[in-house]
Design a protein around this motif. Structure first.
Motif, short mmCIF file in Angstrom:
data_model
loop_
_atom_site.label_atom_id
_atom_site.label_comp_id
_atom_site.label_asym_id
_atom_site.label_seq_id
_atom_site.Cartn_x
_atom_site.Cartn_y
_atom_site.Cartn_z
N ASP A 1 0.73 -1.63 0.35
CA ASP A 1 0.32 0.07 0.06
C ASP A 1 1.09 1.98 0.33
OD1 ASP A 1 -2.47 -1.50 -0.02
OD2 ASP A 1 -3.17 -1.18 2.29
N ARG A 2 2.04 1.00 1.02
CA ARG A 2 3.17 2.76 0.65
C ARG A 2 2.92 2.23 -0.38
NH1 ARG A 2 8.12 3.74 1.99
NH2 ARG A 2 9.34 1.71 2.23
N TYR A 3 3.98 1.23 -1.15
CA TYR A 3 4.47 1.84 -2.44
C TYR A 3 3.51 2.15 -3.54
CZ TYR A 3 9.14 0.13 -0.93
OH TYR A 3 10.35 -0.02 -0.91
N ARG A 4 1.96 1.60 -3.54
CA ARG A 4 1.07 2.05 -4.49
C ARG A 4 0.60 3.00 -4.10
NH1 ARG A 4 -4.45 2.53 -3.51
NH2 ARG A 4 -4.22 1.26 -1.70
N LEU A 5 0.30 4.04 -2.84
CA LEU A 5 0.42 5.82 -2.90
C LEU A 5 1.52 6.15 -3.41
CD1 LEU A 5 -1.64 5.02 0.71
CD2 LEU A 5 -2.76 5.08 -1.21
N ALA A 6 2.37 6.39 -2.71
CA ALA A 6 3.37 6.83 -3.23
C ALA A 6 3.43 7.15 -4.90
CB ALA A 6 4.67 6.05 -2.75
N ALA A 7 3.40 5.67 -5.78
CA ALA A 7 3.18 5.87 -6.46
C ALA A 7 2.13 6.96 -7.92
CB ALA A 7 2.85 4.85 -7.49
N ALA A 8 0.46 6.89 -6.46
CA ALA A 8 -1.31 7.32 -7.18
C ALA A 8 -0.21 8.85 -7.03
CB ALA A 8 -1.52 7.20 -6.25
N GLU A 9 0.67 9.20 -5.67
CA GLU A 9 0.75 10.40 -5.03
C GLU A 9 1.70 11.08 -6.64
OE1 GLU A 9 3.74 13.41 -2.95
OE2 GLU A 9 3.69 11.39 -2.16
N ALA A 10 2.87 10.59 -7.55
CA ALA A 10 3.60 10.54 -8.40
C ALA A 10 2.61 10.82 -9.68
CB ALA A 10 4.23 9.66 -8.62
N ALA A 11 1.93 10.31 -10.39
CA ALA A 11 0.78 9.74 -10.86
C ALA A 11 0.26 11.02 -11.22
CB ALA A 11 -0.79 9.13 -11.15
N LEU A 12 -0.78 12.11 -10.02
CA LEU A 12 -1.54 13.10 -9.56
C LEU A 12 -0.56 14.69 -10.32
CD1 LEU A 12 -4.44 14.02 -8.78
CD2 LEU A 12 -3.23 14.51 -6.38
N GLN A 13 1.00 14.29 -9.40
CA GLN A 13 1.86 14.94 -9.64
C GLN A 13 1.82 15.86 -11.29
OE1 GLN A 13 2.35 17.64 -7.40
NE2 GLN A 13 1.84 16.66 -5.45
N VAL A 14 2.36 14.37 -11.86
CA VAL A 14 2.25 14.81 -13.68
C VAL A 14 1.29 15.09 -13.71
CG1 VAL A 14 3.71 12.67 -14.95
CG2 VAL A 14 4.07 12.39 -13.36
N ALA A 15 0.18 14.38 -13.66
CA ALA A 15 -1.30 15.15 -14.31
C ALA A 15 -1.35 16.99 -14.00
CB ALA A 15 -2.15 14.20 -13.52
N ASP A 16 -0.67 16.77 -12.95
CA ASP A 16 -0.63 18.43 -12.89
C ASP A 16 -0.12 19.22 -13.41
OD1 ASP A 16 -2.08 20.29 -11.21
OD2 ASP A 16 -0.13 20.62 -10.27
N LEU A 17 1.25 18.26 -13.90
CA LEU A 17 1.97 19.35 -14.52
C LEU A 17 2.28 19.14 -15.82
CD1 LEU A 17 4.83 18.67 -12.14
CD2 LEU A 17 3.79 20.97 -12.07
N ALA A 18 1.85 17.74 -16.14
CA ALA A 18 1.90 17.67 -17.29
C ALA A 18 0.81 18.43 -18.43
CB ALA A 18 2.58 16.43 -17.37
N THR A 19 0.58 18.27 -19.92
CA THR A 19 0.03 18.67 -20.90
C THR A 19 -0.43 17.63 -21.53
OG1 THR A 19 1.70 19.22 -22.66
CG2 THR A 19 0.95 20.93 -20.58
N ASP A 20 -1.59 17.30 -22.60
CA ASP A 20 -2.33 16.34 -23.25
C ASP A 20 -2.56 15.47 -22.79
OD1 ASP A 20 -2.76 19.09 -24.35
OD2 ASP A 20 -0.77 19.17 -25.75
N VAL A 21 -1.99 14.66 -24.14
CA VAL A 21 -2.51 12.93 -23.71
C VAL A 21 -1.11 12.76 -22.20
CG1 VAL A 21 -2.02 10.70 -24.54
CG2 VAL A 21 -2.56 12.48 -25.98
N GLN A 22 0.00 13.01 -22.08
CA GLN A 22 0.77 12.47 -20.16
C GLN A 22 -0.23 13.27 -19.75
OE1 GLN A 22 4.62 14.40 -20.49
NE2 GLN A 22 4.71 13.00 -18.89
N ALA A 23 -0.99 13.93 -19.27
CA ALA A 23 -1.46 14.66 -17.96
C ALA A 23 -2.91 13.87 -18.18
CB ALA A 23 -1.70 16.06 -18.41
N LEU A 24 -3.30 13.52 -19.54
CA LEU A 24 -4.81 12.52 -19.10
C LEU A 24 -4.22 10.98 -19.00
CD1 LEU A 24 -7.90 12.85 -19.57
CD2 LEU A 24 -7.09 12.28 -21.88
N HIS A 25 -3.76 11.05 -19.33
CA HIS A 25 -3.05 9.17 -18.76
C HIS A 25 -2.44 9.50 -17.50
CE1 HIS A 25 -0.64 5.15 -19.84
NE2 HIS A 25 -0.28 5.84 -18.48
N ALA A 26 -1.65 9.90 -17.48
CA ALA A 26 -1.71 10.27 -15.52
C ALA A 26 -2.38 10.67 -14.90
CB ALA A 26 -0.18 11.43 -14.53
N ALA A 27 -3.64 11.53 -15.32
CA ALA A 27 -4.57 11.17 -14.05
C ALA A 27 -5.66 10.28 -13.82
CB ALA A 27 -5.86 11.96 -15.04
N HIS A 28 -5.70 9.33 -15.19
CA HIS A 28 -6.62 7.93 -14.95
C HIS A 28 -5.87 7.15 -14.29
CE1 HIS A 28 -9.68 7.79 -18.21
NE2 HIS A 28 -9.07 8.64 -18.93
#
Length: 920
Positions: A836-863
């Motif tokens: 769970d710890r690593y999964r939630l850390a990865a979810a945090e990373a995905a959320l940050q990528v979605a916020d910082l990226a644009t277009d397709v990369q951001a949408l993929h990271a948010a999913h």
């Protein structure tokens, strides 16, 4: 009437101390806990930290003086329990009704904390609480915090094993905890020596530490360190706290008792009776100790002492309330009584506080009293021979050998008395033994060499004698055996000395330190910090600063190896620098060696080599060939692991030195270094290895997957469990509980040893060497030097991303998370928390990528953020926003419907996690 504030659980704060929280949270432990300690000991802080854990629902009730009736107690306990139960308890007016209500209304494991129970002492509420304690349902656990013993039947609970009691000694902060408190909680780091001084000054009293922090806010590091060494009861904040929380509620006669008897320092019934000119003091002292009123006895009630902070505060009050002249008179009377009672050390202190320096010098002359640090700071003329002798002794006990020898010579020249001069010369000879070029051992009139302990040990530092040759003294023989590497013999000789209360303090404490060193040499580092703390405190009380500093230095090295933090090497270096500053060359040698060994254990080989080279240089300057041989041998191991080009030359030099100094035990370690050099020829290819645990367990060598030899299921589970904690010690009890929970007590350790052996053989078979699974006392760890590890890489990248907050770094974290941790083991309990710890850390990373990226990369990271953590509100909201921004309102509406459905299915609203703000 019930005030909600009384049943509101306070927010946890302060330093979390596992050694205190663990026994209170243990499901298999006693169901009743009692924290019994004076004001400011940290009872409420610890209870709040226990209450904040998610282990079980916890109700909170803080007792107040107005709650002394049975009805008030029952109302507050009912309300407190109702706050955490699914259904409120029915209203009760008697404790029997409350007991019946909890039998039917408390259906699961629930904990009730009652703080400040002393407020109910001697009241109907206390009687009702005792009945509630006796007849409550067993699954309702109770925790009490009190400043004084309760009139409850705790003896029955103790006999049945259903009561855990923690007192002021348990709650006091240890020096390493003080260091951690100021670094991690207050964000105002203290050096190890300043933390030790602050611990000593406050006795580890939690309120004293907090008050010191408040008093030094905004001050420079130098000012705080100086304040730590000078802190006393005269601090404005400390005085205010003690006056308001400790002395305010005392009866006038009890307050007068504390004030007057503080002049004694050492308290006994007869001494207090004579000073106060009354009787009954023994009973008062016994009562003060029983009430936990900053009064302790270490000899079952024969003598007592007030807590250091209270003692200092009372001395200040004496001057404030009696005046300087009356205070001096009181201390003078106390000194005379202490002299009459045969307590010269305490009498010297009292004479000093009475400004009677002539009596101080007389006591020094009459006895062989070692003197005190205040003698050197007294401002007395330098031509007093007895005070000059006290200064020389202080320097020698501090490890400043060369300065001590000069001081002994100065003292000897001040008094033309043969007996005094002989005493100075004899003590100077004992100090000269430890000079770089020591004089020859003294010779008796019959021509036989005097084999004193110091001479025998010093001679052995140059060359180890044959076993059984040179001394019959067990302290010297045991130390020599330790120098030679004969650990069993050393332990057998030194343990009785360390346990002999009649032995000289210096010899007894040196033996105790040496016993700890034998444990470290055997690999048992995990259990060393507590005995070293006790040794350091005892040495400080016995005014043996060199031994205290050495114990602190060893403790710092142990913590460096067992609790590695980025700041610990600097703390260790500060201790060695202190030795250098004070001219303590032997302390510098021993600490540098122990720090080097600790760094070697953590596999920081370059740092280890630097420290061990420093130790070898110091040993050479002291003409200590045996310690130098050990430093060079450890250094050879570090060089071999580093593949250092000078390793062969180091091995040759070390081999010659080992033979010259006759250090047989070092040969085994040197052979180990040689094997490390030869390992590449045997196919050890860890430098080309990559270990994966995210997305499944696999090992690659040169890019090719390794086909594992057959492993039994439990042995394979042990390998996987160690692999997800790379480089960390896992205690055998934790491993046994995880892998063999139903094994008989005596069978578990054996099964673990067999499984560990099988794993070693398996790792050796695939080219990772036969030392990959290492044992550290009762703990095991997986050590694969040079092997790339996905979890280590993930943690490193995550720390960097949280620091830099850049898209590149967050993307690197997310790319590493190729799947959940060890999916092949299913829902095994030992993997769930880390997974769970690593999964939630990865979810945090995905959320940050979605916020910082644009277009397709951001949408993929948010999913991916939603997939990894469906309970994170901000992920759903960001995904919907992105879908809408990118022209897909249908998908955005579907996302919001799914989010609403998941939220509705939850019994309680999802706790919102902080959502990063998107630009634009």
């Amino acid at each position: 009437m019930v005030f909600r504030e009384k049943v509101r659980r306070p927010e946890p704060s302060g330093l979390s101390r596992d050694r205190l929280e663990r026994p209170l949270l243990d499901e298999a432990g006693p169901s009743v806990g009692l924290l019994l300690a004076p004001a400011g000991s940290g009872k409420t802080t610890l209870l709040a930290q226990v209450a904040a854990t998610q282990l079980r629902p916890t109700a909170w009730y803080r007792a107040r003086p107005e709650d002394r009736t049975e009805d008030a107690l029952v109302q507050h306990v009912t309300e407190a329990l109702s706050v955490v139960l699914p259904n409120a308890l029915p209203v009760s007016t008697t404790v029997d009704q409350l007991i019946l209500a909890t039998e039917s209304g408390v259906a699961q494991s629930v904990q009730l904390i009652v703080d400040d129970v002393h407020e109910l002492a001697g009241s109907p509420a206390e009687t009702a609480l005792e009945r509630f304690l006796e007849f409550r349902p067993r699954h309702l656990r109770l925790l009490f915090g009190s400043r004084r013993p309760l009139a409850l039947n705790t003896s029955r609970l103790q006999v049945s094993g259903d009561l855990l009691e923690l007192d002021s000694d348990d709650l006091r902060f240890r020096s390493w905890e003080v260091e951690e408190l100021f670094r991690s909680v207050y964000r105002q780091p203290l050096s190890p020596e300043a933390a030790a001084a602050l611990t000593r000054r406050t006795g580890g009293w939690a309120a004293g530490l907090q008050l010191f922090h408040l008093a030094t806010l905004g001050k420079s590091s130098t000012e705080r360190i100086r304040a730590a060494t000078e802190l006393g009861g005269r601090s404005r904040l400390v005085r205010a706290y003690l006056t308001r929380n400790v002395l305010a509620g005392l009866a006038p006669e009890r307050r007068r008792f504390l004030l007057i008897t503080s002049a004694l320092g050492r308290l006994t019934g007869p001494l207090c009776d004579e000073l106060l000119e009354q009787t009954g003091s023994a009973a008062v002292l016994e009562e003060l100790e029983a009430l936990q009123f900053f009064t302790t006895s270490t000899d079952d009630g024969t003598t007592y002492r007030y807590h250091q902070v209270l003692q200092t505060h009372l001395k200040g009050l004496l001057i404030d309330e009696l005046g300087a002249a009356a205070s001096r008179e009181l201390h003078s009377r106390s000194a005379q009584l202490l002299e009459k009672a045969g307590c010269p050390r305490d009498a010297m202190r009292a004479h000093a506080l009475a400004d009677d320096w002539a009596s101080v010098a007389r006591l020094l002359q009459q006895g062989n009293t070692a003197g005190h640090d205040w003698v050197a700071r007294s401002g007395l003329p330098d031509d007093d021979p007895w005070l000059a002798l006290a200064r020389a002794r202080r320097l020698f006990r501090s490890g400043s050998v060369e300065a001590a020898v000069r001081a002994y010579k100065d003292a000897e020249a001040l008094l033309d008395d043969p007996e005094f001069q002989a005493r100075c010369a004899d003590e100077r000879t004992q100090a000269e033994v430890w000079l770089p070029q020591p004089p020859a051992a003294p010779v008796r009139r019959d021509g036989q060499t005097v084999r004193r302990t110091g001479h025998a040990i010093r001679q052995a530092t140059r060359r180890i004698p044959e076993p059984g040759v040179g001394t019959d003294d067990p302290l010297a023989a045991g130390t020599i055996a330790l120098l030679a590497g004969r650990l069993d013999e050393a332990r057998e000789l030194l343990l009785p000395v360390a346990a002999d209360s009649s032995a000289r303090s210096a010899g007894r404490l040196w033996a105790a330190i040496s016993v700890v060193v034998t444990d470290l040499a055997r690999g048992n580092w995990s259990d060393a910090e507590v005995p070293l703390e006790e040794i350091a405190l005892s040495a400080e009380l016995e005014e043996l600063p060199w031994l205290a500093r050495l114990a602190r230095g060893l403790q710092a090295a142990v913590l460096l190896a067992t609790r590695p933090e980025d700041w610990r090497p600097d703390g260790c270096a500060a201790l060695v620098d202190e030795c250098t500053r004070d001219g303590d060359r032997w302390g510098s040698l021993l600490m540098a060696t122990s720090i080097g060994a600790a760094q070697l254990r953590t596999r920081d080989d370059q740092a280890a080599l630097d420290w061990l080279r420093r130790a070898a240089v110091e040993a050479a300057a002291l003409d200590a060939r045996a310690p130098r041989a050990w430093a060079l041998t450890f250094g050879a191991v570090a060089m071999a692991r580093l593949r250092h080009p000078g390793t062969a030359a180091q091995l040759t030099e070390t081999e010659h030195l080992i033979r010259a100094a006759a250090v047989p035990g070092a040969h085994r370690l040197l052979d180990h270094a040689r094997r490390l050099i030869e390992e590449p020829a045997k196919g050890v290819t860890s430098s080309r290895a990559r270990l994966h645990t995210l997305g499944g367990f696999r090992l690659e060598l040169d890019g090719q997957a390794v086909h594992w030899p057959p492993l039994r299921p439990r042995a394979r589970a042990l390998l996987l469990l160690l692999a997800i904690h790379p480089g960390r010690d896992l205690h055998r009890e934790r491993l046994i509980d995880a892998l063999w929970p139903d094994a008989p007590t005596e069978a578990g350790p054996h099964r673990l040893q067999v499984a560990a052996s099988n794993v070693r053989q398996c790792l050796a078979a695939v080219g990772l060497g036969d030392q990959a699974v290492q044992r550290n006392g009762d703990a095991y760890r997986l050590v694969l030097p040079g092997t790339w590890n996905d979890l280590t890489e993930f943690e490193t990248r995550l720390r960097q991303a949280r620091k830099s907050r850049t898209l590149t770094d967050w993307s690197a974290v997310l790319d590493l998370y190729v799947g959940e941790l060890l999916p092949e083991v299913g829902a095994a309990e030992w993997v769930l928390a880390e997974r769970d710890r690593y999964r939630l850390a990865a979810a945090e990373a995905a959320l940050q990528v979605a916020d910082l990226a644009t277009d397709v990369q951001a949408l993929h990271a948010a999913h991916r953020a939603v997939e990894l953590d469906a309970l994170r509100d901000s992920s759903w909201l960001l995904l919907a926003d992105l879908q809408e921004e990118q022209g897909d309102p249908t998908a955005a509406a579907a996302t919001r419907r799914e989010y609403a459905r998941i939220s509705a299915e939850l019994e309680a609203p999802v706790s919102p996690r902080e959502r990063p703000a998107r630009d634009g």
